[in-house]
Scaffold this active site. Sequence first.
Site, PDB file in Angstrom:
ATOM      1  N   CYS A  46      57.064  62.813  32.442  1.00 22.37           N
ATOM      2  CA  CYS A  46      55.729  62.815  31.840  1.00 22.37           C
ATOM      3  C   CYS A  46      55.817  62.520  30.349  1.00 22.37           C
ATOM      4  O   CYS A  46      55.101  61.673  29.823  1.00 22.37           O
ATOM      5  CB  CYS A  46      55.047  64.160  32.092  1.00 22.37           C
ATOM      6  SG  CYS A  46      54.835  64.524  33.853  1.00 22.37           S
TER       7      CYS A  46
ATOM      8  N   GLU B   7      47.991  65.948  26.545  1.00 24.89           N
ATOM      9  CA  GLU B   7      49.248  65.974  25.779  1.00 24.89           C
ATOM     10  C   GLU B   7      49.131  65.066  24.561  1.00 24.89           C
ATOM     11  O   GLU B   7      48.878  63.873  24.681  1.00 24.89           O
ATOM     12  CB  GLU B   7      50.416  65.541  26.664  1.00 24.89           C
ATOM     13  CG  GLU B   7      50.578  66.365  27.934  1.00 24.89           C
ATOM     14  CD  GLU B   7      50.974  67.822  27.693  1.00 24.89           C
ATOM     15  OE1 GLU B   7      51.230  68.211  26.522  1.00 24.89           O
ATOM     16  OE2 GLU B   7      51.032  68.575  28.673  1.00 24.89           O
TER      17      GLU B   7
ATOM     18  N   HIS C  22      48.227  66.198  31.929  1.00 24.88           N
ATOM     19  CA  HIS C  22      48.842  67.009  32.976  1.00 24.88           C
ATOM     20  C   HIS C  22      47.755  67.692  33.795  1.00 24.88           C
ATOM     21  O   HIS C  22      46.813  68.266  33.230  1.00 24.88           O
ATOM     22  CB  HIS C  22      49.750  68.083  32.364  1.00 24.88           C
ATOM     23  CG  HIS C  22      51.172  67.663  32.288  1.00 24.88           C
ATOM     24  ND1 HIS C  22      51.926  67.736  31.146  1.00 24.88           N
ATOM     25  CD2 HIS C  22      52.004  67.179  33.242  1.00 24.88           C
ATOM     26  CE1 HIS C  22      53.150  67.309  31.382  1.00 24.88           C
ATOM     27  NE2 HIS C  22      53.222  66.971  32.657  1.00 24.88           N
TER      28      HIS C  22
END
Length: 192
Positions: free
Chosen positions: A131, A79, A155
């Site tokens: 997250c 990410e 993730h």
Amino acid sequence: MTRVLLTAFEPYDRWTENSSWLALIELTQWYDGQADLTTRRYPVDLTQMSVQLKKDLQDDYDIAIHLGQAPGATLIKLEAIGLNVRSDGTPLLKDAPAAYQSSLPLPRCRDALVEAGIPCEVSHHAGTYLCNAALYLSQHYSHSFAMKTQSVFVHLPLSPAQAARDADRLPSMSTPMVSAALAMIIENMSGQ
């Protein structure tokens, strides 16, 4: 030696295990790379996680790698961007930047994993739940306190045991493969 804060989350909702914690534990059982790893398991609670993260980052690590499971994911997602937004649309922090982008070499990490046969992509949206909050707050605290820590959120798919026990039969990735991927990520990021 590169100092790395490696975090994962505890189980939540219907999940009695969390693939992020399983991978972190697996990695620490065999990792003998060049990085000095400090590991943490965070609660699935925004306030508690934020307090613990702020405390942990005071040690001014070189890199913070935050892990979380993504039920339904078919590959590892690096990410790149943390957004200042909660799942209800309100900001995580008032009067703070709208987003932070990771300055870590995510495309290089992705390419190394794909070359090794591990499905991976760079993603530009970590969702709006915990997250994303971990990524955003990690970057914000580092920036606000003039720390050197660079952050990323990774993730992970469910573990095969999680997928087997779940009625939805979601995709999974073996914990040894995920832990090998994490070691590769750590080494690629440490060797900037």
